[in-house]
Design an enzyme around this catalytic site. Sequence first.
Site, mmCIF file in Angstrom:
data_model
loop_
_atom_site.group_PDB
_atom_site.id
_atom_site.type_symbol
_atom_site.label_atom_id
_atom_site.label_comp_id
_atom_site.label_asym_id
_atom_site.label_seq_id
_atom_site.Cartn_x
_atom_site.Cartn_y
_atom_site.Cartn_z
ATOM 1 N N HIS A 1 124.504 12.410 115.967
ATOM 2 C CA HIS A 1 125.741 13.164 115.761
ATOM 3 C C HIS A 1 125.463 14.457 114.984
ATOM 4 C CE1 HIS A 1 130.098 13.455 115.196
ATOM 5 N NE2 HIS A 1 129.831 13.845 113.962
ATOM 6 N N GLU B 1 124.323 10.288 122.031
ATOM 7 C CA GLU B 1 125.291 10.021 120.974
ATOM 8 C C GLU B 1 126.418 9.137 121.509
ATOM 9 O OE1 GLU B 1 127.683 13.286 119.959
ATOM 10 O OE2 GLU B 1 128.673 12.220 118.338
ATOM 11 N N ASN C 1 125.007 63.000 100.502
ATOM 12 C CA ASN C 1 124.009 62.128 99.892
ATOM 13 C C ASN C 1 123.484 61.105 100.881
ATOM 14 O OD1 ASN C 1 123.168 62.569 97.320
ATOM 15 N ND2 ASN C 1 125.078 61.851 96.413
#
Lengths: 121, 687
Positions: free
Chosen positions: B46, B68, B424
Amino acid sequence: MGKIILSVDDSASIRQMVKFTLTKEGYEVIEASDGVDALAKITGKKVDMVVTDLNMPNMDGITLIKELRKQAAYKFIPIIMLTTESQDSKKLEGKAAGATGWIVKPFKPEQLLGVVKKVLG
Amino acid sequence: MSADIHKQAFVTEAGELLEELEQSLMELENTPDDSDLVAKVFRAMHTIKGSGSMFGFDNLAAFVHGIETAYDLVREGKLAVTQEMIENSLKSCDVIKEMVADETIDSSGGVAAALKNFFAALQGGGASAAKPAEKARERKSSLTTFRVQFKPHEDIFTRGVNVQLLLNEIAELGECKVIAHPENVPYLDELESEKCYVNWDIILTTDKGENAIRDVFIFVEDDCDITITPVAFYDGESADDHERIGEILVEKGDISRIELEAILSEKKRLGEILVEKGAVAPSAIDAALEEQKHIREIKAKKSEAEGMTSIRVQSDKLDFLVDLVGELVTVQARLSQTAARKNEPELLKIAEDVERLVWDLRDNTMSIRMLPIGSTFSKFNRLVRDLSHTLGKKIDLVTEGAETELDKTVIEKLNDPLVHLIRNSIDHGLEMPEERKSAGKKETGTITLSARHSGDSVLIQITDDGRGIDPEKVRRKAIEKGLIAETVELTAKEACELILAPGFSTAEAVSNISGRGVGMDVVKRNIEALKGTLDITSEKGKGTVISLKLPLTLAIIDGLLIKVSDQFFIIPLAVVEECIELTPKDIANSHGRSIIQVRGDIVPYIKLRELFGIRSEVPEIQQIVVTEIDGRRVGFVTDSVIGDHQTVIKSLGKIFKEVHGVSGASILGDGSVALIIDAVKIYHGIE
């Protein structure tokens, strides 16, 4: 102050993903690997929300939800369960135990955040 | 990349799980009836499936699904464990190992396919096919008004549901009105505080369709009764006209048509009669009236939008209007205070009405001054284009949230700092095309300029995908400039903070783009003058994000009114975190240092009494207003905290230019003056 979320899952990778996603958004995350561990870790602590898996060793998610709802401090907090597929029976069982909502695995970080924001604000 | 970390964690986890799984399977071989072992095997499968599919191992998840399911059947006692099953499960472990190592392997051929078929057969061929994907969402529908009747069951709170959040979420979908029906709330002695007695009518106009509304209630579907009814459409024709209140009540089942008509024959206002007769509760009438009004408003708005007109007004006229509103707010506060003191019911009523009107007037006036920030954004396209030519860099400028509105004066003052920051980012942040190429990036760098609302402020971010800030380079430069000692090590965060320190500039050569002496500290000061904050985060090699947080408006702010002796002060509520007491015991505990422990954290504090030289007796218990400045907590000690205050900011005039620690003043209801504390400057001054 960041809100505190308890993440309960026996899968370390899911816990890691939950923690990573939530801490990035400023929540504080307590991790536990199953219901017993979760109850021990939060004793006397304030928890704002719980995200728990359902299938876990020692104590499963449904029992954990029931246990939490019995305690005054956790009676009204949102509890979200993680389910695989849309197992409707599990979902109903969880809701009956007092879960607020659910997330179906697999889920993406955004889905987790969406649900957390929805029930925790 | 975060996804890679998670994948790595899963691979490790899967390895551990597989080892455990093999062990359990071998034990199960000897004791096939051990239900604990079966549960263990199931859980391992699972988890592998669940976590696998979370982190992109879809082939793996598809493969494990069948196994599963088989073990789930065993768990439920519908299937017995066989030797063959164990054998094949162990083989599957090997396949899983391969799939974990290489997620591209699928189970369409070879051993994997055979195993898959085997487990599918175990389920009697009834392997439930994965559910078909949910139906595609309803297409975007046109604007519609919905009536949502929301009746939570009494025990809804015990499921951790917060009704307030649901209502907020609904409100986000569009124009929304909420009417509460409190008729079922019992008298106090019968009331159980854990139960929900109220139900709500929500009138919502949205273009998102009914499914979006249902989605909001997805978790509470079973815990409440919800009816969603479209009540008006706005697609050109006036389709459904719900103008009559009686019709609405009948349709909602609040009253039957016969009853209604009987009552209608008496001539009075319908709503009043209905309530008088006890036919419907007052809140039901309110809800119906709201609905009527809401639809009318939306219609009015709609037709207005179609014939939208605007007029141009000189901006100084607007500024004057804002000034006047500011004065009015002050006078109104005085009126309220006087009314409260005289305690005359009639006067109180007037004062309340005036208060409401003034608030509306204030909000409206402020909104007139709001401009979308887009006009500023568009100027930068040119700037970026020119810079990219001069520097030979390839740049894309992306703007987001141009429609975000900000006060006109804030926008004007924001221009220069933004120009500087973008310069910048381009000059220092983005690399030359060759450098980008060798770093494995696209040749063209991207600068993203985004604006969005966050609470009562606006967040503006300048993001580049350039080289980021190198803490080591910053450190060397800072040592050179004598800003830090040679032994200091810097974290990335500290490096970013250093860049904002006065006298710092990292450009190795002074180019004509940046490095002209205007440092980041100046930008930071400009932003702080706008009551905003500036933050830099950066990741080396990935880029830099500069975040500016600015208040929506400068004229009126929310403040916390405090008092030292008989002098009032105001601290902007934006920086306030909490208020705590300072007792003589706390002072004794700190041994003369100005610090206090707040839930384990040490918070330094500043005594306003000393700072402003106020001479008077110190009360036994003082209050500390804890603020957050630049990510650090600092307390301000005051005598008493009075409460929040709508602060109309008045500048102090030229004479007070040199006064530090005070950024302005405000006039209180009784005419006295309160000084607005410049918490940021005080903090930096002390530091």
